[in-house]
Design a protein around this motif. Structure first.
Motif, PDB file in Angstrom:
ATOM      1  N   ARG A  23       0.854  -1.233   0.146  1.00 35.56           N
ATOM      2  CA  ARG A  23       0.113   0.077   0.066  1.00 35.56           C
ATOM      3  C   ARG A  23       0.694   1.093  -0.021  1.00 35.56           C
ATOM      4  O   ARG A  23       0.590   2.293  -0.736  1.00 35.56           O
ATOM      5  CB  ARG A  23      -0.833   0.032   1.261  1.00 35.56           C
ATOM      6  CG  ARG A  23      -1.877  -1.166   1.152  1.00 35.56           C
ATOM      7  CD  ARG A  23      -2.966  -0.898   2.517  1.00 35.56           C
ATOM      8  NE  ARG A  23      -3.913  -2.020   2.343  1.00 35.56           N
ATOM      9  CZ  ARG A  23      -4.964  -2.165   1.667  1.00 35.56           C
ATOM     10  NH1 ARG A  23      -5.321  -1.240   0.756  1.00 35.56           N
ATOM     11  NH2 ARG A  23      -5.769  -3.202   1.526  1.00 35.56           N
ATOM     12  N   LEU A  24       1.853   1.209   0.657  1.00 37.65           N
ATOM     13  CA  LEU A  24       2.842   2.540   0.884  1.00 37.65           C
ATOM     14  C   LEU A  24       3.632   2.604  -0.368  1.00 37.65           C
ATOM     15  O   LEU A  24       3.713   3.725  -0.862  1.00 37.65           O
ATOM     16  CB  LEU A  24       3.848   2.325   1.959  1.00 37.65           C
ATOM     17  CG  LEU A  24       3.324   2.180   3.478  1.00 37.65           C
ATOM     18  CD1 LEU A  24       4.308   1.935   4.433  1.00 37.65           C
ATOM     19  CD2 LEU A  24       2.325   3.532   3.768  1.00 37.65           C
ATOM     20  N   LEU A  25       4.052   1.614  -1.173  1.00 34.19           N
ATOM     21  CA  LEU A  25       4.750   1.504  -2.306  1.00 34.19           C
ATOM     22  C   LEU A  25       3.699   2.067  -3.385  1.00 34.19           C
ATOM     23  O   LEU A  25       4.086   2.968  -4.309  1.00 34.19           O
ATOM     24  CB  LEU A  25       5.276   0.446  -2.638  1.00 34.19           C
ATOM     25  CG  LEU A  25       6.232  -0.326  -1.811  1.00 34.19           C
ATOM     26  CD1 LEU A  25       6.606  -1.738  -2.091  1.00 34.19           C
ATOM     27  CD2 LEU A  25       7.620   0.570  -2.282  1.00 34.19           C
ATOM     28  N   ALA A  26       2.526   1.885  -3.377  1.00 37.89           N
ATOM     29  CA  ALA A  26       1.588   2.233  -4.532  1.00 37.89           C
ATOM     30  C   ALA A  26       1.211   3.881  -4.365  1.00 37.89           C
ATOM     31  O   ALA A  26       1.266   4.451  -5.205  1.00 37.89           O
ATOM     32  CB  ALA A  26       0.320   1.413  -4.488  1.00 37.89           C
ATOM     33  N   TYR A  27       1.177   4.009  -2.930  1.00 34.37           N
ATOM     34  CA  TYR A  27       0.939   5.446  -2.717  1.00 34.37           C
ATOM     35  C   TYR A  27       2.217   6.408  -3.249  1.00 34.37           C
ATOM     36  O   TYR A  27       2.009   7.469  -3.688  1.00 34.37           O
ATOM     37  CB  TYR A  27       0.532   5.742  -1.152  1.00 34.37           C
ATOM     38  CG  TYR A  27       0.520   7.261  -1.044  1.00 34.37           C
ATOM     39  CD1 TYR A  27      -0.536   7.977  -1.268  1.00 34.37           C
ATOM     40  CD2 TYR A  27       1.532   7.802  -0.253  1.00 34.37           C
ATOM     41  CE1 TYR A  27      -0.876   9.193  -0.933  1.00 34.37           C
ATOM     42  CE2 TYR A  27       1.363   9.249   0.020  1.00 34.37           C
ATOM     43  CZ  TYR A  27       0.162   9.929  -0.490  1.00 34.37           C
ATOM     44  OH  TYR A  27       0.120  11.049  -0.024  1.00 34.37           O
ATOM     45  N   ALA A  28       3.323   5.897  -2.666  1.00 33.83           N
ATOM     46  CA  ALA A  28       4.294   6.556  -3.306  1.00 33.83           C
ATOM     47  C   ALA A  28       4.601   6.622  -4.946  1.00 33.83           C
ATOM     48  O   ALA A  28       4.988   7.646  -5.368  1.00 33.83           O
ATOM     49  CB  ALA A  28       5.912   5.908  -2.810  1.00 33.83           C
ATOM     50  N   ALA A  29       4.316   5.680  -5.606  1.00 40.03           N
ATOM     51  CA  ALA A  29       4.331   5.576  -6.894  1.00 40.03           C
ATOM     52  C   ALA A  29       3.426   6.644  -7.491  1.00 40.03           C
ATOM     53  O   ALA A  29       3.621   7.394  -8.537  1.00 40.03           O
ATOM     54  CB  ALA A  29       4.036   4.179  -7.617  1.00 40.03           C
ATOM     55  N   LYS A  30       2.278   6.839  -6.967  1.00 35.21           N
ATOM     56  CA  LYS A  30       1.278   7.907  -7.381  1.00 35.21           C
ATOM     57  C   LYS A  30       1.851   9.235  -7.249  1.00 35.21           C
ATOM     58  O   LYS A  30       1.542  10.143  -8.064  1.00 35.21           O
ATOM     59  CB  LYS A  30      -0.114   7.693  -6.521  1.00 35.21           C
ATOM     60  CG  LYS A  30      -0.848   6.544  -6.963  1.00 35.21           C
ATOM     61  CD  LYS A  30      -2.030   6.311  -6.101  1.00 35.21           C
ATOM     62  CE  LYS A  30      -2.857   4.994  -6.327  1.00 35.21           C
ATOM     63  NZ  LYS A  30      -3.342   5.219  -7.829  1.00 35.21           N
ATOM     64  N   ARG A  31       2.585   9.281  -6.379  1.00 31.34           N
ATOM     65  CA  ARG A  31       3.294  10.457  -5.921  1.00 31.34           C
ATOM     66  C   ARG A  31       4.907  10.855  -6.772  1.00 31.34           C
ATOM     67  O   ARG A  31       5.350  11.926  -6.247  1.00 31.34           O
ATOM     68  CB  ARG A  31       3.439  10.976  -4.313  1.00 31.34           C
ATOM     69  CG  ARG A  31       2.062  11.016  -3.781  1.00 31.34           C
ATOM     70  CD  ARG A  31       1.282  11.982  -4.152  1.00 31.34           C
ATOM     71  NE  ARG A  31       1.763  13.156  -4.270  1.00 31.34           N
ATOM     72  CZ  ARG A  31       1.550  14.127  -3.089  1.00 31.34           C
ATOM     73  NH1 ARG A  31       0.812  13.468  -2.129  1.00 31.34           N
ATOM     74  NH2 ARG A  31       2.351  15.265  -3.219  1.00 31.34           N
ATOM     75  N   GLN A  32       4.990   9.877  -7.598  1.00 30.36           N
ATOM     76  CA  GLN A  32       6.379   9.836  -8.313  1.00 30.36           C
ATOM     77  C   GLN A  32       7.533   9.888  -7.449  1.00 30.36           C
ATOM     78  O   GLN A  32       8.544  10.402  -7.537  1.00 30.36           O
ATOM     79  CB  GLN A  32       6.209  10.977  -9.359  1.00 30.36           C
ATOM     80  CG  GLN A  32       5.155  11.046 -10.434  1.00 30.36           C
ATOM     81  CD  GLN A  32       5.285  11.971 -11.303  1.00 30.36           C
ATOM     82  OE1 GLN A  32       6.030  12.857 -11.240  1.00 30.36           O
ATOM     83  NE2 GLN A  32       4.526  11.949 -12.386  1.00 30.36           N
TER      84      GLN A  32
END
Length: 367
Positions: A23-32
């Motif tokens: 979940r944290l990785l997915a969120y970080a990916a959305k924020r580039q």
């Protein structure tokens, strides 16, 4: 030099660390954000690393297997982390084994070769609400295991009380009271399936992205409705949390009281000072297994089996098999299996008997 933020994720076996990390990785990916992960597994097979690689094939991962980075893998921690830092990520996550001592790991991260390159931005601990009171009782487990559990909670900045959906409100309140006896200052979130407000957590951990990137970070195929609803906002820098904070809460330990050594044994298992064993069982792929057989086999291990995970060719196809809290979870997998495997983690497992019963199960399938 801009220091790279590091977030340490700990939590007892089956508490939901890898789900949170995804979940944290997915969120970080959305924020580039450019992220990297150091994963540590007690077993000789890298189940969690395969899960991450399957979701995010381009994610830089360093894997330390068959041991714990607070004891037998301590000498490898620094080099693995340096390999990730050389990739110049914006953020590094470290996921520990379920019985790791986070205080010892944090002290090792103070090595002179690392201290000028990283800053510890958070220490997250997950707890299984459905099992916490049992694990926290000296009558339900060994003293060493309870010390490990309490130590992870004591040393955290943010505690996630996970799997609360399986519990009545009365039990949740009891667990919260127990946790607050150990750690009175950490942020506490009560949730299920490691769901949380990722934006709130990133802001609370005072993460600051190192520059603006025109490129995209690693993408995820997971469908996370909560992440999709989050709106972007700036993060501010904060204090360096890299120095250990020693507490005297009930159950807290210091590194001199945590002789967390794993002694290798013949075959494909290991044993820890806590009495925790790991055992990896092989499953030849030409002979698919029924889910009911797997469930019966694991249930027969009783309360001594704390965790099991691996990839097995089932009658329904290649599958990720996980056992935690006496519950079996099966997910279809696209992983190409040359040979299936199942890693068991438990309290003083009778390895000889388990191997024999597993071979008997397989022989019945082959016939």
């Amino acid at each position: 030099m801009n220091k790279i933020p590091v977030v340490l994720i700990s939590g007892f076996l089956g508490s939901g660390k890898t789900t949170l990390l995804l979940r944290l990785l997915a969120y970080a990916a959305k924020r580039q954000w450019r992220t990297a992960v150091l994963m540590n597994e007690m077993g000789e097979q890298d189940v969690d690393g395969d899960i991450l690689s399957g979701e995010m094939p381009d994610l830089p991962i360093e894997k330390l297997l068959d041991g714990c980075i607070c004891c037998t893998k301590r000498d490898e921690l620094g080099q693995a982390l340096k390999s990730l830092l050389d990739r110049k990520p914006d953020l590094v996550f470290i996921e520990t084994t379920g019985v790791a001592n986070p205080e010892q790991i944090l002290e090792d991260l103070q090595d002179p070769s690392l201290v000028d390159r990283i800053t510890i931005r958070g220490k997250i601990a997950l707890a299984d609400c459905s099992k916490f009171l049992e694990y926290n009782s000296f009558f339900a487990s060994s003293r060493e295991l309870v010390r490990t559990l309490r130590g992870q909670i004591s040393f955290a900045d943010w505690i996630i009380l996970n799997k609360a959906g399986e519990c009545e409100e009365k039990q949740i309140n009891k667990v919260i009271t127990s946790i607050r006896k150990i750690n009175t200052t950490a942020s506490l979130s009560v949730t299920d399936y490691s769901r949380l407000d990722e934006h709130e957590m990133f802001a609370a951990l005072q993460l600051q992205q190192a520059g603006n990137h025109s490129h995209s970070s690693h993408s995820s195929n997971r469908q996370e409705s909560r992440s999709d609803r989050l709106q972007g906002s700036a993060w501010t820098g904060g204090e360096d949390r890299s120095k250990p904070r020693h507490r005297d809460h009930e159950g807290a330990f210091n590194h001199n009281e945590h002789p967390h050594g794993h002694v290798g044994e013949a075959g494909h298992g290991s044993h820890s000072y806590t009495g925790l064993d790991t055992l990896t069982l092989s499953a030849p792929t030409p002979f698919p297994l029924e889910i009911s057989l797997i469930e019966t086999f694991l249930a027969a291990r009783g309360s001594g089996l704390l965790r099991a995970k691996g990839y097995i060719q089932l009658s329904t196809g290649p599958s990720l098999v996980q056992w935690a809290g006496s519950q079996l979870a099966i997910e279809p997998s696209t992983l190409m299996l040359q040979r299936g495997y199942l890693t068991l983690i438990g309290h003083r497992l009778d390895k000889t008997r388990i191997v024999q019963e597993w071979e008997d199960l397989l022989s019945g399938v082959v016939q």
